[in-house]
Design a protein around this motif. Structure first.
Motif, PDB file in Angstrom:
ATOM      1  N   THR A  73       0.832  -1.256  -0.095  1.00  0.00           N
ATOM      2  CA  THR A  73      -0.162  -0.038   0.115  1.00  0.00           C
ATOM      3  C   THR A  73       0.898   1.197   0.082  1.00  0.00           C
ATOM      4  N   VAL A  74       1.832   1.259   0.865  1.00  0.00           N
ATOM      5  CA  VAL A  74       2.836   2.484   0.866  1.00  0.00           C
ATOM      6  C   VAL A  74       3.616   2.469  -0.449  1.00  0.00           C
ATOM      7  N   MET A  75       4.117   1.516  -1.319  1.00  0.00           N
ATOM      8  CA  MET A  75       4.625   1.562  -2.498  1.00  0.00           C
ATOM      9  C   MET A  75       3.440   2.180  -3.519  1.00  0.00           C
ATOM     10  N   GLY A  76       2.309   1.809  -3.284  1.00  0.00           N
ATOM     11  CA  GLY A  76       1.341   1.974  -4.248  1.00  0.00           C
ATOM     12  C   GLY A  76       0.964   3.652  -4.324  1.00  0.00           C
ATOM     13  N   VAL A  77       1.061   4.117  -2.997  1.00  0.00           N
ATOM     14  CA  VAL A  77       1.006   5.603  -2.982  1.00  0.00           C
ATOM     15  C   VAL A  77       2.301   6.308  -3.347  1.00  0.00           C
ATOM     16  N   ALA A  78       3.416   5.568  -2.891  1.00  0.00           N
ATOM     17  CA  ALA A  78       4.647   6.649  -3.264  1.00  0.00           C
ATOM     18  C   ALA A  78       4.900   6.420  -4.940  1.00  0.00           C
ATOM     19  N   LYS A  79       4.161   5.616  -5.758  1.00  0.00           N
ATOM     20  CA  LYS A  79       4.503   5.193  -7.046  1.00  0.00           C
ATOM     21  C   LYS A  79       3.944   6.288  -7.909  1.00  0.00           C
ATOM     22  N   SER A  80       2.947   6.995  -7.519  1.00  0.00           N
ATOM     23  CA  SER A  80       2.380   7.928  -8.057  1.00  0.00           C
ATOM     24  C   SER A  80       2.663   9.489  -7.945  1.00  0.00           C
ATOM     25  N   ASN A  81       2.598  10.006  -8.933  1.00  0.00           N
ATOM     26  CA  ASN A  81       3.141  11.632  -8.636  1.00  0.00           C
ATOM     27  C   ASN A  81       1.835  12.431  -8.173  1.00  0.00           C
ATOM     28  N   SER A  82       0.592  12.061  -8.691  1.00  0.00           N
ATOM     29  CA  SER A  82      -0.634  12.589  -8.173  1.00  0.00           C
ATOM     30  C   SER A  82      -1.102  11.548  -6.973  1.00  0.00           C
ATOM     31  N   LYS A  83      -1.111  12.228  -5.934  1.00  0.00           N
ATOM     32  CA  LYS A  83      -1.821  11.470  -4.617  1.00  0.00           C
ATOM     33  C   LYS A  83      -3.181  11.520  -5.006  1.00  0.00           C
ATOM     34  N   CYS A  84      -3.769  12.159  -5.923  1.00  0.00           N
ATOM     35  CA  CYS A  84      -5.257  11.883  -6.122  1.00  0.00           C
ATOM     36  C   CYS A  84      -5.563  10.813  -6.697  1.00  0.00           C
ATOM     37  N   SER A  85      -4.501  10.078  -7.245  1.00  0.00           N
ATOM     38  CA  SER A  85      -4.949   9.069  -8.057  1.00  0.00           C
ATOM     39  C   SER A  85      -4.673   7.515  -7.367  1.00  0.00           C
ATOM     40  N   THR A  86      -4.231   7.907  -6.049  1.00  0.00           N
ATOM     41  CA  THR A  86      -3.869   6.503  -5.120  1.00  0.00           C
ATOM     42  C   THR A  86      -4.971   6.962  -3.967  1.00  0.00           C
ATOM     43  N   VAL A  87      -4.767   5.989  -3.062  1.00  0.00           N
ATOM     44  CA  VAL A  87      -5.530   5.978  -1.777  1.00  0.00           C
ATOM     45  C   VAL A  87      -5.128   6.835  -0.632  1.00  0.00           C
ATOM     46  N   GLY A  88      -3.799   7.441  -1.093  1.00  0.00           N
ATOM     47  CA  GLY A  88      -3.110   8.729  -0.371  1.00  0.00           C
ATOM     48  C   GLY A  88      -2.838   8.181   1.059  1.00  0.00           C
ATOM     49  N   VAL A  89      -2.688   9.021   2.021  1.00  0.00           N
ATOM     50  CA  VAL A  89      -2.181   9.120   3.308  1.00  0.00           C
ATOM     51  C   VAL A  89      -3.657   8.242   4.174  1.00  0.00           C
ATOM     52  N   GLN A  90      -4.667   8.583   3.824  1.00  0.00           N
ATOM     53  CA  GLN A  90      -5.682   8.005   4.409  1.00  0.00           C
ATOM     54  C   GLN A  90      -6.085   6.725   4.257  1.00  0.00           C
ATOM     55  N   GLY A  91      -5.687   6.388   2.901  1.00  0.00           N
ATOM     56  CA  GLY A  91      -5.692   4.870   2.595  1.00  0.00           C
ATOM     57  C   GLY A  91      -4.504   4.021   3.346  1.00  0.00           C
ATOM     58  N   ILE A  92      -3.452   4.654   3.322  1.00  0.00           N
ATOM     59  CA  ILE A  92      -2.299   3.853   4.014  1.00  0.00           C
ATOM     60  C   ILE A  92      -3.014   3.797   5.564  1.00  0.00           C
ATOM     61  N   ALA A  93      -3.324   4.571   6.276  1.00  0.00           N
ATOM     62  CA  ALA A  93      -3.877   4.439   7.576  1.00  0.00           C
ATOM     63  C   ALA A  93      -4.952   3.329   7.452  1.00  0.00           C
ATOM     64  N   TRP A  94      -5.858   3.399   6.557  1.00  0.00           N
ATOM     65  CA  TRP A  94      -6.741   2.339   6.737  1.00  0.00           C
ATOM     66  C   TRP A  94      -6.212   0.959   6.500  1.00  0.00           C
ATOM     67  N   ALA A  95      -5.195   0.971   5.863  1.00  0.00           N
ATOM     68  CA  ALA A  95      -4.404  -0.455   5.502  1.00  0.00           C
ATOM     69  C   ALA A  95      -4.167  -0.894   6.522  1.00  0.00           C
ATOM     70  N   PHE A  96      -3.070   0.032   7.622  1.00  0.00           N
ATOM     71  CA  PHE A  96      -2.413  -0.259   8.525  1.00  0.00           C
ATOM     72  C   PHE A  96      -3.633  -0.669   9.657  1.00  0.00           C
ATOM     73  N   GLY A  97      -4.657   0.184   9.887  1.00  0.00           N
ATOM     74  CA  GLY A  97      -5.580  -0.160  10.988  1.00  0.00           C
ATOM     75  C   GLY A  97      -6.385  -1.503  10.500  1.00  0.00           C
ATOM     76  N   GLY A  98      -6.898  -1.374   9.181  1.00  0.00           N
ATOM     77  CA  GLY A  98      -7.585  -2.419   8.762  1.00  0.00           C
ATOM     78  C   GLY A  98      -7.174  -3.865   8.894  1.00  0.00           C
ATOM     79  N   MET A  99      -5.845  -4.196   8.718  1.00  0.00           N
ATOM     80  CA  MET A  99      -5.031  -5.217   8.711  1.00  0.00           C
ATOM     81  C   MET A  99      -4.991  -5.727  10.272  1.00  0.00           C
ATOM     82  N   ILE A 100      -4.548  -4.596  11.055  1.00  0.00           N
ATOM     83  CA  ILE A 100      -4.622  -4.945  12.595  1.00  0.00           C
ATOM     84  C   ILE A 100      -5.980  -5.552  13.099  1.00  0.00           C
TER      85      ILE A 100
END
Length: 278
Positions: A73-100
């Motif tokens: 998830t972190v790599m997917g956000v870092a890969k894109s130049n436009s954060k609007c085209s990814t899940v962004g910081v909120q998506g990273i936070a959800w990935a960590f929280g949801g997996m836990i």
């Protein structure tokens, strides 16, 4: 009429207060659960029990899956130049929280669902598990994290190197003290809520996962959010670049201090153990 006057006179005082308050609420006969006895420091008998190794395997697999999903998830956000085209910081936070949330729900009945050396350390200080089990859990968690990050690199070696591998680093503009403080407070919040696992509630994983989500929203801009030494170690070891190791100590010292403070708070404030005999 006389009967009505008596009702008015009695009013709310007709029934005595039945709900205990303060430390009285923690009397043994007033709890809705039975607090288990403190774990011994050493328990050699565990080493011959299949449940001991089963719990360690559960911690390994859970931490492996945790790193695999979150690093991707972190790599997917870092890969894109436009954060609007990814899940962004909120998506990273959800990935960590949801997996836990999901992993704690699946493993709580097997190992306690720690998935984090800081949580294990905090519960050990609170005397909820033996030193033998705590060391075994931490080893298995670190191995699981290393393997999880390693699999991500194995699938996408070039992208992994280019995108930073999800390794924790101290962001520019923040001092080491600020990074350390963020890790201490974030881990304190996590370990306090992880103590809910000591209570027999099927809903315990939910506030733990939500806490991880909120802590990530607050501290991703500072440290990328560690609060889990195994997660930080796995990503740093597989990425293995100087920037991943420069401030790596923060992601061990901070979480362990936060866990120790949470254990102290749990024992003195939540359980009021030093005051129960008074």
């Amino acid at each position: 009429m006389e009967g009505k006057d008596e009702d008015v006179r009695l009013g709310a005082n007709r029934y005595r207060e039945r709900q205990p308050i303060g430390t009285a609420a923690q009397a043994p006969d007033s709890k809705d659960y039975k607090e288990p006895p403190s774990a011994p420091l050493f328990e050699p008998g565990e080493l011959s029990s299949w449940s001991f190794y089963r719990a360690g395997i559960a911690e390994f697999v859970a931490t492996f899956l945790f790193l695999y999903i979150t690093v991707l998830t972190v790599m997917g956000v870092a890969k894109s130049n436009s954060k609007c085209s990814t899940v962004g910081v909120q998506g990273i936070a959800w990935a960590f929280g949801g997996m836990i949330f999901a992993l704690v729900y699946c493993t709580a009945g097997i190992s306690g669902g720690h998935i984090n050396p800081a949580v294990t350390f905090g519960l050990f200080l609170a005397r909820k598990l033996s030193l033998t089990r705590a060391v075994f859990y931490i080893i298995m968690q670190c191995l699981g994290a290393i393997c999880g990050a390693g699999v991500v690199k194995g699938f996408q070696p070039h992208q992994y190197e280019r995108l930073g591998g999800g390794a924790n680093t101290l962001s520019k503009g923040y001092t080491k003290g600020e990074g350390l403080g963020a890790e201490i407070v974030g881990t304190f919040v996590l370990v306090i809520l992880s103590s809910l696992l000591l209570m027999p509630s099927i809903l315990a994983p939910l506030p733990i996962g939500f806490a991880v989500f909120l802590v990530h929203l607050a501290t991703i801009p500072i440290t990328g959010t560690g609060i889990n030494p195994a997660r930080s170690l796995g990503a740093a070891l597989i990425y293995n670049k100087d920037q991943a190791w420069d401030d790596h100590w923060i992601f061990w010292v901070g979480p362990f201090i936060g866990a120790a403070l949470a254990a102290l708070y749990h024992q003195i404030v939540i359980r009021a153990i030093p005051f129960k005999s008074k």
